[in-house]
Scaffold this motif. Structure first.
Motif, PDB file in Angstrom:
ATOM      1  N   GLY A  53       2.331  10.081 -22.675  1.00  0.00           N
ATOM      2  CA  GLY A  53       0.985   9.683 -22.280  1.00  0.00           C
ATOM      3  C   GLY A  53       0.979   8.559 -21.258  1.00  0.00           C
ATOM      4  O   GLY A  53       1.683   8.619 -20.254  1.00  0.00           O
ATOM      5  N   ASP A  54       0.187   7.537 -21.521  1.00  0.00           N
ATOM      6  CA  ASP A  54       0.061   6.418 -20.581  1.00  0.00           C
ATOM      7  C   ASP A  54       1.360   5.646 -20.408  1.00  0.00           C
ATOM      8  O   ASP A  54       1.516   4.909 -19.435  1.00  0.00           O
ATOM      9  N   ASP A  55       2.287   5.811 -21.344  1.00  0.00           N
ATOM     10  CA  ASP A  55       3.571   5.104 -21.261  1.00  0.00           C
ATOM     11  C   ASP A  55       4.618   5.909 -20.503  1.00  0.00           C
ATOM     12  O   ASP A  55       5.789   5.523 -20.470  1.00  0.00           O
ATOM     13  N   TYR A  56       4.195   6.999 -19.861  1.00  0.00           N
ATOM     14  CA  TYR A  56       5.153   7.831 -19.132  1.00  0.00           C
ATOM     15  C   TYR A  56       5.896   7.040 -18.053  1.00  0.00           C
ATOM     16  O   TYR A  56       7.074   7.290 -17.809  1.00  0.00           O
ATOM     17  N   LEU A  57       5.248   6.064 -17.422  1.00  0.00           N
ATOM     18  CA  LEU A  57       5.900   5.309 -16.351  1.00  0.00           C
ATOM     19  C   LEU A  57       7.157   4.603 -16.852  1.00  0.00           C
ATOM     20  O   LEU A  57       8.042   4.261 -16.051  1.00  0.00           O
ATOM     21  N   ASN A  58       7.278   4.387 -18.161  1.00  0.00           N
ATOM     22  CA  ASN A  58       8.481   3.785 -18.743  1.00  0.00           C
ATOM     23  C   ASN A  58       9.468   4.821 -19.260  1.00  0.00           C
ATOM     24  O   ASN A  58      10.517   4.463 -19.802  1.00  0.00           O
ATOM     25  N   HIS A  59       9.131   6.095 -19.077  1.00  0.00           N
ATOM     26  CA  HIS A  59      10.008   7.191 -19.505  1.00  0.00           C
ATOM     27  C   HIS A  59       9.974   8.313 -18.466  1.00  0.00           C
ATOM     28  O   HIS A  59       9.719   9.480 -18.811  1.00  0.00           O
ATOM     29  N   PRO A  60      10.255   8.008 -17.208  1.00  0.00           N
ATOM     30  CA  PRO A  60      10.127   9.026 -16.155  1.00  0.00           C
ATOM     31  C   PRO A  60      11.175  10.129 -16.280  1.00  0.00           C
ATOM     32  O   PRO A  60      12.351   9.857 -16.526  1.00  0.00           O
ATOM     33  N   VAL A  61      10.735  11.368 -16.101  1.00  0.00           N
ATOM     34  CA  VAL A  61      11.624  12.529 -16.224  1.00  0.00           C
ATOM     35  C   VAL A  61      11.365  13.472 -15.049  1.00  0.00           C
ATOM     36  O   VAL A  61      10.250  13.958 -14.871  1.00  0.00           O
ATOM     37  N   GLY A  62      12.408  13.710 -14.252  1.00  0.00           N
ATOM     38  CA  GLY A  62      12.303  14.638 -13.134  1.00  0.00           C
ATOM     39  C   GLY A  62      13.406  15.669 -13.170  1.00  0.00           C
ATOM     40  O   GLY A  62      14.016  15.908 -14.220  1.00  0.00           O
ATOM     41  N   THR A  63      13.688  16.264 -12.015  1.00  0.00           N
ATOM     42  CA  THR A  63      14.808  17.215 -11.893  1.00  0.00           C
ATOM     43  C   THR A  63      15.882  16.653 -10.969  1.00  0.00           C
ATOM     44  O   THR A  63      16.811  17.359 -10.595  1.00  0.00           O
ATOM     45  N   SER A  68       1.890   5.460  -8.495  1.00  0.00           N
ATOM     46  CA  SER A  68       2.678   4.583  -7.630  1.00  0.00           C
ATOM     47  C   SER A  68       1.964   4.265  -6.331  1.00  0.00           C
ATOM     48  O   SER A  68       1.245   5.100  -5.773  1.00  0.00           O
ATOM     49  N   ASN A  69       2.211   3.035  -5.818  1.00  0.00           N
ATOM     50  CA  ASN A  69       1.575   2.630  -4.562  1.00  0.00           C
ATOM     51  C   ASN A  69       2.452   1.661  -3.775  1.00  0.00           C
ATOM     52  O   ASN A  69       1.933   0.834  -3.023  1.00  0.00           O
ATOM     53  N   ALA A  70       3.773   1.736  -3.938  1.00  0.00           N
ATOM     54  CA  ALA A  70       4.658   0.796  -3.245  1.00  0.00           C
ATOM     55  C   ALA A  70       5.953   1.489  -2.822  1.00  0.00           C
ATOM     56  O   ALA A  70       6.437   2.397  -3.504  1.00  0.00           O
ATOM     57  N   LEU A  71       6.509   1.032  -1.704  1.00  0.00           N
ATOM     58  CA  LEU A  71       7.751   1.607  -1.195  1.00  0.00           C
ATOM     59  C   LEU A  71       8.902   1.410  -2.168  1.00  0.00           C
ATOM     60  O   LEU A  71       9.745   2.298  -2.321  1.00  0.00           O
ATOM     61  N   PRO A  80       9.834  -2.656  -8.829  1.00  0.00           N
ATOM     62  CA  PRO A  80       8.984  -1.471  -8.706  1.00  0.00           C
ATOM     63  C   PRO A  80       7.820  -1.508  -9.700  1.00  0.00           C
ATOM     64  O   PRO A  80       8.039  -1.542 -10.914  1.00  0.00           O
ATOM     65  N   PRO A  81       6.573  -1.494  -9.215  1.00  0.00           N
ATOM     66  CA  PRO A  81       5.427  -1.550 -10.129  1.00  0.00           C
ATOM     67  C   PRO A  81       5.274  -0.325 -11.024  1.00  0.00           C
ATOM     68  O   PRO A  81       4.863  -0.426 -12.171  1.00  0.00           O
ATOM     69  N   SER A  82       5.592   0.889 -10.496  1.00  0.00           N
ATOM     70  CA  SER A  82       5.402   2.094 -11.297  1.00  0.00           C
ATOM     71  C   SER A  82       6.374   3.181 -10.875  1.00  0.00           C
ATOM     72  O   SER A  82       6.501   3.492  -9.691  1.00  0.00           O
ATOM     73  N   LEU A  83       7.023   3.804 -11.864  1.00  0.00           N
ATOM     74  CA  LEU A  83       7.918   4.926 -11.589  1.00  0.00           C
ATOM     75  C   LEU A  83       7.234   6.269 -11.837  1.00  0.00           C
ATOM     76  O   LEU A  83       7.874   7.310 -11.808  1.00  0.00           O
ATOM     77  N   ASP A  84       5.929   6.234 -12.073  1.00  0.00           N
ATOM     78  CA  ASP A  84       5.125   7.440 -12.210  1.00  0.00           C
ATOM     79  C   ASP A  84       4.533   7.766 -10.845  1.00  0.00           C
ATOM     80  O   ASP A  84       3.717   7.008 -10.319  1.00  0.00           O
ATOM     81  N   CYS A  92       0.826  -1.213   0.000  1.00  0.00           N
ATOM     82  CA  CYS A  92       0.000   0.000   0.000  1.00  0.00           C
ATOM     83  C   CYS A  92       0.842   1.237   0.000  1.00  0.00           C
ATOM     84  O   CYS A  92       0.787   2.022   0.935  1.00  0.00           O
ATOM     85  N   SER A  93       1.618   1.419  -0.967  1.00  0.00           N
ATOM     86  CA  SER A  93       2.459   2.601  -1.011  1.00  0.00           C
ATOM     87  C   SER A  93       3.585   2.491  -0.045  1.00  0.00           C
ATOM     88  O   SER A  93       4.311   3.411   0.207  1.00  0.00           O
ATOM     89  N   GLY A  94       3.719   1.351   0.515  1.00  0.00           N
ATOM     90  CA  GLY A  94       4.829   1.118   1.395  1.00  0.00           C
ATOM     91  C   GLY A  94       5.747   0.114   0.788  1.00  0.00           C
ATOM     92  O   GLY A  94       5.633  -0.230  -0.351  1.00  0.00           O
ATOM     93  N   GLY A  95       6.680  -0.454   1.531  1.00  0.00           N
ATOM     94  CA  GLY A  95       7.614  -1.438   1.024  1.00  0.00           C
ATOM     95  C   GLY A  95       6.948  -2.754   0.866  1.00  0.00           C
ATOM     96  O   GLY A  95       5.848  -2.958   1.287  1.00  0.00           O
TER      97      GLY A  95
END
Length: 520
Positions: free
Chosen positions: A194-204, A67-70, A59-63, A24-27
């Motif tokens: 779009g929906d594939d952003y989780l496979n192309h994460p971009v931050g700072t 995201s819902n896991a630690l 990791p299930p999601s890098l968006d 649940c958004s945890g580990g």
């Protein structure tokens, strides 16, 4: 206007010791493949500094919005900067925000942003990007929707100033921005992928995404133009190790530099190791299991209470955690604003449990399935629960489930009992509201109690800490009566760290913060 110091001082950490399955958004520990556990690390080019970090699940999601896991957060914190974060004392500090003010009524937040910061794709971080992220997190398909529910309006005052208006006071607001709701993603990258952003994460953040091979690894490279200091490590490799013992062996041999969670039974073996050490300190997490109030036999409150009271927390901690834990009867441990008598737990009383079974119409006991993760430590968790409940005629069948599926089953209420925990947050609301209020996303047990809903909502709009504590005390009386979740223990974060690694700073959020790391 009130300054940040006038209103927001949050508790640092919840004591405990964490074995396995924070979900649940945890580990968590999942059934992801163990390719990384079996193969040696690739050779490193001369002069290239690489840090290899084990994760107990893929990791299930890098968006951040999904995201819902630690384990997601372990990687995300290297890719994304946040508006705010926690320091080593657990205190909230600005990151992308330079300064901020809060209106006297607690409903208007004005953020002055740091300047000269760019996303990894070269686009500008500014007030428009903050507005985009907050509105994206408010969308119906976002897992952050409930956290941002109070946001009524976001205005761009100028390129470096954003004003956020809330529909009513919301005490946890700044605290929420220290987690995924505060992670700033590139608006242009979201529009592009779009929906594939989780496979192309971009931050700072300090590291740039390279690739994610499902079930095996995530690779990041350093951000050569990082705004917040020089990044000293060239590459981060997050490797999936669902077997904690195998991870420890790889740490000792030098194939790994970090372990995100050392099994308690492996700690002594690392105490005097010449190449690695354990950093075990108080965190914010708790562990236990859900009882589905919408599925038999747990539609019956008395049967839920019987299971809850039959678990001997002290014995569990001794057997499963080698003493690395604190008994829990709430999501709030020492250091949390809401911590108090509601967390105290009594030893099982045989007559009381028999009386509850009789009230529930099952004087001779009953049976149910408990969904657990696939690792050895998950199995041990389940086996101990089996043994504790068996003397009362309560038969527990263990069902091993891959972690991602467990999260889906929880969200869809497809279980009788489900072993998942929570990694915890600085403000009590974030470990409470979503889990107990009718229809909220982490209310896996499907509990629905109008008085509990009312109190949970009151607690998040009350600005006075003492009054909030009193509201949570009342709410926990209902939670104990409903017994939709069996809290067992509060966690320690237990990192395994190579002695070649320098610059590591422990922060009680359970995350391996990588920005300042170096390697001899």
């Amino acid at each position: 206007m009130l300054s940040k110091k006038a209103r927001f001082t949050f508790a640092t950490a919840i004591i405990g010791s964490m074995i396995a399955i924070t979900g649940c958004s945890g580990g968590n520990q999942s059934a992801s493949t163990e390719k990384s556990a079996q193969k040696p690390a690739a050779s490193t080019p001369a002069g290239k500094k690489v840090i290899n970090i084990s994760l107990k699940a893929d990791p299930p999601s890098l968006d951040p919005s999904q995201s819902n896991a630690l384990v997601d957060r372990q990687v995300q914190n290297s890719i994304y900067d946040k508006l705010f974060d926690l320091d080593k004392g657990g205190k909230i500090v600005p990151v992308l925000v330079d300064s901020y003010e809060v209106s006297p009524d607690g409903k208007v937040y004005t953020f002055k942003l740091k300047t000269g910061i760019k996303f990894h794709d070269g686009t500008e971080f500014n007030a428009d990007a903050v507005k985009f992220n907050i509105e994206r997190d408010k969308a119906d398909n976002s897992r952050r929707k409930n956290e941002m529910n109070f946001v009524q309006k976001v205005d761009v005052v100028d390129p470096q100033t954003v004003k956020i208006e809330l529909s009513e006071p919301f005490s946890p607001f700044i605290s929420i921005l220290t987690d995924r709701s505060g992670m700033m993603v590139s608006p242009e990258a979201v529009k592009k992928y779009g929906d594939d952003y989780l496979n192309h994460p971009v931050g700072t953040g300090a590291y740039v995404f390279v690739e994610h091979v499902n079930g095996d690894h995530v690779t990041l490279k350093k951000n050569e133009n990082y705004w917040n200091g020089k990044v000293k490590i060239d590459e981060l490799n997050y490797k999936v190790f669902t077997n904690g013992t195998a991870a420890v062996q790889n740490l000792k041999s030098g194939q790994l530099d970090f372990i995100d969670e050392v099994p308690t039974k492996e700690i002594k073996g690392l105490d005097n190791n010449p190449t690695a050490k354990v950093v075990a300190k108080a965190g914010m997490a708790y562990q236990g299991f859900y009882l589905n109030t919408k599925q038999e036999p747990f539609t019956n409150k008395y049967l839920r209470q019987a299971v809850n009271k039959a678990v001997d927390r002290d014995a569990f901690i001794k057997v499963v955690l080698d003493g690395y834990g604190t008994p829990a009867n709430s999501p709030f441990g020492p250091g949390n604003l809401a911590y108090g008598d509601s967390d105290k737990v009594e030893k099982p009383n045989k007559q009381e449990i028999k009386d509850l079974l009789a009230k529930g119409g099952k004087p001779d006991g009953f049976s149910f399935k408990l969904q657990i993760g696939t690792s050895p430590v998950n199995e041990q968790f389940g086996a101990v629960i089996q043994n504790m409940l068996k003397p009362y005629g309560i038969q527990v069948e263990l069902e091993k489930i891959e972690f991602g599926t467990m999260l889906e089953n929880g969200a869809n209420h497809k279980f009788q009992a489900l072993q998942l925990g929570w990694s915890g947050r600085p403000d009590p609301d974030q470990s409470f509201f979503d889990f107990v209020v009718t229809g909220q996303p982490n209310n896996y047990a499907a509990i629905s109690n109008p008085e509990l809903d009312k109190l949970a909502k009151q607690a998040r709009v009350e600005l006075d800490p003492a009054k909030r504590k009193g509201i949570y005390d009342q709410a926990m009386e209902i939670v104990h009566d409903e017994s939709e979740y069996v809290h067992i223990y509060h966690d320690f974060n237990r990192f395994g760290v190579s002695k070649k690694v320098t610059g590591f700073e422990y922060i009680p959020d359970g995350i391996i913060h990588t920005q300042k790391l170096d390697k001899k």
